[in-house]
Design a protein around this motif. Structure first.
Motif, short mmCIF file in Angstrom:
data_model
loop_
_atom_site.label_atom_id
_atom_site.label_comp_id
_atom_site.label_asym_id
_atom_site.label_seq_id
_atom_site.Cartn_x
_atom_site.Cartn_y
_atom_site.Cartn_z
N ARG A 1 0.84 -1.20 0.00
CA ARG A 1 0.00 0.00 0.00
C ARG A 1 0.87 1.26 0.00
O ARG A 1 0.65 2.20 -0.75
N LEU A 2 1.91 1.24 0.84
CA LEU A 2 2.83 2.38 0.89
C LEU A 2 3.48 2.59 -0.48
O LEU A 2 3.57 3.72 -0.98
N ALA A 3 3.92 1.50 -1.10
CA ALA A 3 4.56 1.60 -2.42
C ALA A 3 3.61 2.24 -3.43
O ALA A 3 3.99 3.16 -4.16
N ALA A 4 2.35 1.78 -3.43
CA ALA A 4 1.37 2.32 -4.37
C ALA A 4 1.14 3.81 -4.11
O ALA A 4 1.10 4.62 -5.04
N GLU A 5 1.05 4.18 -2.84
CA GLU A 5 0.82 5.59 -2.50
C GLU A 5 2.00 6.46 -2.90
O GLU A 5 1.82 7.56 -3.43
N ARG A 6 3.21 5.97 -2.66
CA ARG A 6 4.39 6.77 -3.00
C ARG A 6 4.53 6.94 -4.52
O ARG A 6 4.89 8.01 -4.99
N ILE A 7 4.26 5.87 -5.28
CA ILE A 7 4.37 5.97 -6.74
C ILE A 7 3.35 6.98 -7.26
O ILE A 7 3.67 7.87 -8.04
N MET A 8 2.11 6.86 -6.75
CA MET A 8 1.06 7.78 -7.16
C MET A 8 1.48 9.21 -6.85
O MET A 8 1.33 10.11 -7.67
N ASP A 9 1.99 9.42 -5.64
CA ASP A 9 2.35 10.77 -5.21
C ASP A 9 3.49 11.35 -6.07
O ASP A 9 3.42 12.50 -6.50
N LEU A 10 4.51 10.54 -6.33
CA LEU A 10 5.64 11.04 -7.12
C LEU A 10 5.20 11.38 -8.55
O LEU A 10 5.74 12.28 -9.18
N LYS A 11 4.19 10.67 -9.06
CA LYS A 11 3.71 10.93 -10.41
C LYS A 11 2.89 12.22 -10.52
O LYS A 11 2.54 12.63 -11.62
N ARG A 12 2.59 12.83 -9.37
CA ARG A 12 1.90 14.13 -9.44
C ARG A 12 2.85 15.20 -9.96
O ARG A 12 2.42 16.25 -10.42
N SER B 1 1.32 8.38 -16.64
CA SER B 1 0.26 8.73 -17.59
C SER B 1 -0.63 9.86 -17.06
O SER B 1 -1.52 10.32 -17.75
N LEU B 2 -0.37 10.34 -15.83
CA LEU B 2 -1.05 11.56 -15.37
C LEU B 2 -0.54 12.75 -16.18
O LEU B 2 -1.24 13.73 -16.41
N HIS B 3 0.70 12.65 -16.59
CA HIS B 3 1.32 13.73 -17.37
C HIS B 3 2.01 13.10 -18.58
O HIS B 3 3.23 12.98 -18.62
N PRO B 4 1.21 12.64 -19.55
CA PRO B 4 1.82 11.90 -20.67
C PRO B 4 2.64 12.79 -21.59
O PRO B 4 2.40 14.00 -21.67
#
Ligand SMILES: [Zn+2]
Ligand SMILES: [Zn+2]
Ligand SMILES: [Zn+2]
Length: 329
Positions: free
Chosen positions: A113-124, A269-272
């Motif tokens: 869960r932490l890994a998923a959250e961190r990846i999502m956050d860094l992709k912002r 893909s948030l910022h393709p």
């Protein structure tokens, strides 16, 4: 240190004369244990009754730095940029002796869960093109810390291996309108000779053409390009994937102590990218997965002519051994 691009293979290389190389002092006190006197800078934590169950901290000697501009620029025919990005250590467990293969499914689930959250956050961050999650474990795999940890890097480019997969996935999709990873999984499950174990929606298998003996992939049955999307929306990832990951690592460790583990998920893909064609169809033609590359202690003979892999144990034999490996449930 800076990043340079090989104009032929299009891979980015981090290079320069690093004064710290070879000078790293041995760990005297673990900086990732609870209440460590050598504190590291906290980024995020998954809360638990005991304080935290998994957390992410800034890497003590980061390869990539958040500050500054990547400043991508030409150098004659070449490309270069500074090593701007992020480099985090994911502390998988507060306990120093609970590696993933000893941890409970619940604990592994918290780490995922932490890994998923961190990846999502860094992709912002719109500059970030890709986030890599990897774990190097054991003396022959370049393990950096004794504490159970994985690492994350956020980069302004997509690593070469993932780029190959994205291009191949897109080409396959253009010809067949199907995802190559879904097709691999369908065929492997039908043939069953290279499937190690299935658990809920997740399958561990030996690839048809392994790069190293006992190479193992974990692939979700449900098509999704993005690990973090699955991780934050489907709770099954935290139970079924956690259990399969734990059991698979136990099997691998019955063969060898050292391994590399890497997560392959979709690029940002948030910022393709507006110019690169393969970004348009990623959700259809890419499929996240985990790759485990065991490192055998004795490299007796190597026929690796750089780009041709030599793997002296067939996947079918490796899978038989991995299936029968003694694991503790
Ligand atoms: Zn520790
Ligand atoms: Zn798929
Ligand atoms: Zn891959």
């Amino acid at each position: 240190m800076e990043l340079r691009k090989d104009p032929i293979t299009r891979s980015w290389v981090m290079t320069g004369d690093d004064p710290a190389e070879g000078a790293s002092r041995p760990e005297t006190v673990c900086r990732f244990c609870q209440d460590s006197p050598e504190a590291t800078q906290l980024i995020a934590a998954v809360p638990s009754t005991a304080g935290w169950s998994a957390r992410s901290v800034v890497h003590p000697t980061p390869l990539y730095h958040i500050e500054g501009e990547p400043g991508r620029r030409g150098d004659g025919i070449y490309d270069r940029m500074s090593s701007v990005g992020a480099h985090e250590v994911l502390v998988e467990n507060p306990r120093h002796d609970r590696q993933l293969w000893h941890a409970s499914d619940e604990e592994i689930g918290q780490f995922l869960r932490l890994a998923a959250e961190r990846i999502m956050d860094l992709k912002r961050d719109p500059r970030v093109k890709y986030v890599s999650l990897f774990k190097d474990h054991g003396p022959n795999a370049g393990q950096e810390f004794a504490h159970p940890t994985s690492q994350l890097t956020a980069t302004m480019f997509v690593p070469r291996r993932v780029l190959y997969e994205l291009r191949a996935g897109r080409e396959y999709f253009q010809g067949k309108e199907r995802c190559v990873f879904c097709d691999i999984l369908t065929q492997e499950e039908r043939q069953a000779s290279r499937v190690i174990e299935a658990r809920g929606d997740y399958v561990a298998l030996g690839p048809y053409a392994p790069r190293v003996p006992y190479e193992t992939w974990i692939i979700p049955r449900n098509h999704d390009a993005s690990f973090e999307r699955t991780g934050l929306s489907k709770p099954g990832l935290r139970t079924d994937l956690a259990a399969l990951l734990r059991r698979t690592l136990q099997r691998v460790r019955a063969i060898t102590e050292s391994f590399h583990l890497v997560l392959h998920t979709s690029p940002n893909s948030l910022h393709p990218s507006k110019t690169l064609g393969y970004w348009k169809t990623i959700d259809d033609d890419y499929h996240w997965h985990i790759e485990i590359l065991p490192v055998l202690a004795a490299k007796a003979r190597s026929y690796t002519f750089k780009e041709v892999y030599y793997s002296p144990v067939s996947s079918e034999t490796a899978v038989k051994q991995l299936r029968e490996a003694k694991i503790d449930g």
